[in-house]
Design a protein around this motif. Structure first.
Motif, PDB file in Angstrom:
ATOM      1  N   THR A 113      58.661  76.379  75.247  1.00 30.73           N
ATOM      2  CA  THR A 113      59.534  75.318  74.721  1.00 30.73           C
ATOM      3  C   THR A 113      59.777  74.199  75.728  1.00 30.73           C
ATOM      4  OG1 THR A 113      61.560  76.459  75.411  1.00 30.73           O
ATOM      5  CG2 THR A 113      60.702  76.958  73.206  1.00 30.73           C
ATOM      6  N   GLN A 114      59.387  74.400  76.989  1.00 29.48           N
ATOM      7  CA  GLN A 114      59.547  73.378  78.009  1.00 29.48           C
ATOM      8  C   GLN A 114      58.226  73.202  78.751  1.00 29.48           C
ATOM      9  OE1 GLN A 114      62.864  74.171  80.617  1.00 29.48           O
ATOM     10  NE2 GLN A 114      64.323  74.368  78.937  1.00 29.48           N
ATOM     11  N   PHE A 115      57.860  71.958  78.998  1.00 23.71           N
ATOM     12  CA  PHE A 115      56.598  71.647  79.669  1.00 23.71           C
ATOM     13  C   PHE A 115      56.859  70.808  80.908  1.00 23.71           C
ATOM     14  CE2 PHE A 115      55.147  73.015  75.645  1.00 23.71           C
ATOM     15  CZ  PHE A 115      53.820  73.404  75.804  1.00 23.71           C
ATOM     16  N   PHE A 127      57.497  64.514  88.651  1.00 19.80           N
ATOM     17  CA  PHE A 127      57.083  65.229  87.443  1.00 19.80           C
ATOM     18  C   PHE A 127      58.252  65.214  86.457  1.00 19.80           C
ATOM     19  CE2 PHE A 127      54.507  67.820  90.625  1.00 19.80           C
ATOM     20  CZ  PHE A 127      53.340  67.122  90.382  1.00 19.80           C
ATOM     21  N   TYR A 128      57.929  65.328  85.165  1.00 21.79           N
ATOM     22  CA  TYR A 128      58.958  65.446  84.141  1.00 21.79           C
ATOM     23  C   TYR A 128      58.907  66.844  83.529  1.00 21.79           C
ATOM     24  CZ  TYR A 128      59.335  60.279  83.903  1.00 21.79           C
ATOM     25  OH  TYR A 128      59.522  58.955  84.172  1.00 21.79           O
ATOM     26  N   ILE A 129      60.065  67.438  83.314  1.00 24.66           N
ATOM     27  CA  ILE A 129      60.183  68.627  82.470  1.00 24.66           C
ATOM     28  C   ILE A 129      60.687  68.145  81.119  1.00 24.66           C
ATOM     29  CG2 ILE A 129      61.338  70.841  82.109  1.00 24.66           C
ATOM     30  CD1 ILE A 129      61.501  71.136  85.147  1.00 24.66           C
ATOM     31  N   ILE A 130      59.925  68.420  80.061  1.00 18.59           N
ATOM     32  CA  ILE A 130      60.237  67.911  78.727  1.00 18.59           C
ATOM     33  C   ILE A 130      60.335  69.058  77.738  1.00 18.59           C
ATOM     34  CG2 ILE A 130      59.074  65.717  79.210  1.00 18.59           C
ATOM     35  CD1 ILE A 130      56.732  66.720  77.455  1.00 18.59           C
ATOM     36  N   ASP A 131      60.942  68.802  76.584  1.00 17.33           N
ATOM     37  CA  ASP A 131      60.943  69.788  75.508  1.00 17.33           C
ATOM     38  C   ASP A 131      59.841  69.442  74.513  1.00 17.33           C
ATOM     39  OD1 ASP A 131      61.895  67.719  73.889  1.00 17.33           O
ATOM     40  OD2 ASP A 131      63.959  68.480  73.865  1.00 17.33           O
ATOM     41  N   LEU A 132      59.760  70.197  73.436  1.00 17.83           N
ATOM     42  CA  LEU A 132      58.682  70.018  72.470  1.00 17.83           C
ATOM     43  C   LEU A 132      58.832  68.764  71.624  1.00 17.83           C
ATOM     44  CD1 LEU A 132      58.064  73.698  71.327  1.00 17.83           C
ATOM     45  CD2 LEU A 132      56.506  72.224  72.597  1.00 17.83           C
ATOM     46  N   LYS A 133      59.949  68.056  71.764  1.00 18.94           N
ATOM     47  CA  LYS A 133      60.110  66.764  71.100  1.00 18.94           C
ATOM     48  C   LYS A 133      59.768  65.602  72.032  1.00 18.94           C
ATOM     49  CE  LYS A 133      63.693  68.354  67.892  1.00 18.94           C
ATOM     50  NZ  LYS A 133      65.096  68.148  67.418  1.00 18.94           N
ATOM     51  N   GLY A 134      59.428  65.928  73.280  1.00 15.04           N
ATOM     52  CA  GLY A 134      59.110  64.893  74.249  1.00 15.04           C
ATOM     53  C   GLY A 134      60.313  64.362  74.995  1.00 15.04           C
ATOM     54  N   ILE A 136      62.918  64.052  77.833  1.00 13.64           N
ATOM     55  CA  ILE A 136      62.899  64.367  79.262  1.00 13.64           C
ATOM     56  C   ILE A 136      64.163  65.138  79.621  1.00 13.64           C
ATOM     57  CG2 ILE A 136      62.830  63.429  81.611  1.00 13.64           C
ATOM     58  CD1 ILE A 136      61.417  60.956  80.412  1.00 13.64           C
ATOM     59  N   LEU A 137      63.989  66.404  80.004  1.00 14.09           N
ATOM     60  CA  LEU A 137      65.112  67.258  80.361  1.00 14.09           C
ATOM     61  C   LEU A 137      65.479  67.133  81.827  1.00 14.09           C
ATOM     62  CD1 LEU A 137      63.983  70.495  78.484  1.00 14.09           C
ATOM     63  CD2 LEU A 137      65.481  68.683  77.630  1.00 14.09           C
ATOM     64  N   GLU A 138      64.472  66.902  82.647  1.00 20.05           N
ATOM     65  CA  GLU A 138      64.706  66.848  84.097  1.00 20.05           C
ATOM     66  C   GLU A 138      63.558  66.084  84.751  1.00 20.05           C
ATOM     67  OE1 GLU A 138      65.111  69.953  87.896  1.00 20.05           O
ATOM     68  OE2 GLU A 138      65.077  70.706  85.829  1.00 20.05           O
ATOM     69  N   LYS A 139      63.903  65.296  85.769  1.00 17.99           N
ATOM     70  CA  LYS A 139      62.896  64.652  86.593  1.00 17.99           C
ATOM     71  C   LYS A 139      62.831  65.382  87.931  1.00 17.99           C
ATOM     72  CE  LYS A 139      63.354  60.088  84.457  1.00 17.99           C
ATOM     73  NZ  LYS A 139      63.600  58.629  84.678  1.00 17.99           N
ATOM     74  N   VAL A 140      61.623  65.748  88.335  1.00 16.27           N
ATOM     75  CA  VAL A 140      61.422  66.526  89.555  1.00 16.27           C
ATOM     76  C   VAL A 140      60.744  65.632  90.594  1.00 16.27           C
ATOM     77  CG1 VAL A 140      60.403  68.591  90.569  1.00 16.27           C
ATOM     78  CG2 VAL A 140      61.173  68.625  88.174  1.00 16.27           C
ATOM     79  N   PRO A 141      61.503  65.077  91.539  1.00 21.78           N
ATOM     80  CA  PRO A 141      60.890  64.225  92.550  1.00 21.78           C
ATOM     81  C   PRO A 141      60.084  65.050  93.554  1.00 21.78           C
ATOM     82  CG  PRO A 141      63.220  64.519  93.010  1.00 21.78           C
ATOM     83  CD  PRO A 141      62.966  65.187  91.690  1.00 21.78           C
ATOM     84  N   ILE A 142      58.970  64.483  94.005  1.00 26.86           N
ATOM     85  CA  ILE A 142      58.101  65.141  94.968  1.00 26.86           C
ATOM     86  C   ILE A 142      58.019  64.267  96.214  1.00 26.86           C
ATOM     87  CG2 ILE A 142      55.804  66.066  95.409  1.00 26.86           C
ATOM     88  CD1 ILE A 142      57.331  67.562  93.220  1.00 26.86           C
ATOM     89  N   ASP A 143      58.326  64.850  97.355  1.00 28.86           N
ATOM     90  CA  ASP A 143      58.360  64.097  98.609  1.00 28.86           C
ATOM     91  C   ASP A 143      56.956  64.010  99.220  1.00 28.86           C
ATOM     92  OD1 ASP A 143      59.313  62.686 100.758  1.00 28.86           O
ATOM     93  OD2 ASP A 143      60.003  64.466 101.855  1.00 28.86           O
ATOM     94  N   LEU A 144      56.043  63.413  98.457  1.00 29.08           N
ATOM     95  CA  LEU A 144      54.673  63.187  98.900  1.00 29.08           C
ATOM     96  C   LEU A 144      54.210  61.857  98.324  1.00 29.08           C
ATOM     97  CD1 LEU A 144      53.030  66.698  98.305  1.00 29.08           C
ATOM     98  CD2 LEU A 144      53.452  65.637 100.544  1.00 29.08           C
TER      99      LEU A 144
END
Length: 304
Positions: A113-115, A127-134, A136-144
């Motif tokens: 249910t989450q991608f 990166f984005y964590i999203i649900d099946l409706k698209g 955006i549940l969470e934004k995951v910043p990457i320190d690179l």
């Protein structure tokens, strides 16, 4: 280079209900038009079928249950990719995201249910964590400077992805490696190394690619070493890296099922096309395709 097949002691999650196994994969249908289609076939390589039939870029990266998740630029500008869902017969096609995605692997958690996906454009590496409706549940910043190809750990608490301290493969000194990020603590660890790191060379191929986090908590990936792409397996901290490559040719994109079977694409140094293979749990290698068609990135999918 001939690689030794190592015996693996794989502990995979048992399936409560044994469903018929299928394999989905990508085919370059028309090189001039850059038309990529998605096909399915039985686990023995029989009954191949084009399930997209869309003159566009359609590329499957993931499956969950009977659902396939693919990137497509259908009805959009060339390589303007969005995430779609369909079943393994090509029915019930549904657009999930209303924002463009980068050409990247993805993964799911929470029973599909989450991608986790890579957006096509952002002000920072994220990166984005999203649900099946698209949504955006969470934004995951990457320190690179660069990050791509994320996928979840089996428990969903961590991700593995391909990253670099240089922002583009077009820049000298770009060397990709695998990183593991703990989503709760935000602690990040680099888990692969390569002899070309720090040499300042122009990038000529993946040093760490196509990570898959298996059900037994091992991470597999492909890497170009000794002028050849091979598949390796290791622990999430980068220890006990072992070759799982069953052939002497180039092997990059691959997938595992719950039983511990491996499917992969292989080419003879890109000279005789890409064919699909399966390695059984007892080490037997079965060639699934043998033709002039370019076939890429197979994934296992369950069917009724």
């Amino acid at each position: 280079m001939k690689n030794t097949i190592y015996s693996l002691s794989l502990v995979f999650v048992a399936l409560g209900c044994q469903a018929q196994q299928k394999i989905a994969y990508n085919v370059l249908e028309d090189a001039a038009a850059q038309d990529y289609e998605i096909y399915v076939m039985d686990a023995d390589g029989k009954n191949t079928k084009n399930i997209t039939n869309s003159k566009s870029v359609d590329w499957v990266y993931y499956s969950y249950g009977e659902k396939l998740y693919f990137l497509s630029d259908r009805g959009e500008c060339f390589r303007c990719l969005y995430l779609y869902e369909m079943d393994d017969e090509g029915n019930d096609v549904r657009k999930i995201t209303d924002f463009k995605l980068a050409d990247s692997w993805l993964g799911s958690r929470a029973n599909g249910t989450q991608f986790i996906v890579k957006p096509a454009a952002s002000d920072s590496t994220v990166f984005y964590i999203i649900d099946l409706k698209g949504t955006i549940l969470e934004k995951v910043p990457i320190d690179l400077a660069y990050a791509n190809d994320p996928t979840f750990s089996p428990d969903g608490d961590r991700i593995v992805f391909r990253g670099s301290t240089v922002s583009s493969p077009r820049q000298p000194g770009f060397t990709d490696a695998l990183y593991v990020l703990d989503l709760k603590s935000s602690e990040m660890e680099k888990i692969t190394a390569h002899q070309d790191e720090g040499a300042g060379k122009q990038w000529t191929g993946y040093l760490a690619a196509a990570p898959r986090w298996r059900a037994d908590n091992k991470i597999s990936f492909a890497s170009k070493r000794a002028d050849n792409y091979d598949i390796y397996s290791m622990n999430p901290d980068g220890t006990e890296m072992t070759s799982v490559t069953p052939l002497s040719n180039n092997q990059v994109y691959h997938d595992w099922n719950q039983k511990g079977e491996l499917i992969f694409e292989a080419s003879m140094n890109n000279q005789s096309g890409y064919e699909l293979y399966k390695r059984t749990v007892d080490g037997k290698v079965i060639q699934l395709t043998d033709d002039d068609v370019e076939q890429y990135a197979p994934v296992f999918v369950k069917s009724k």
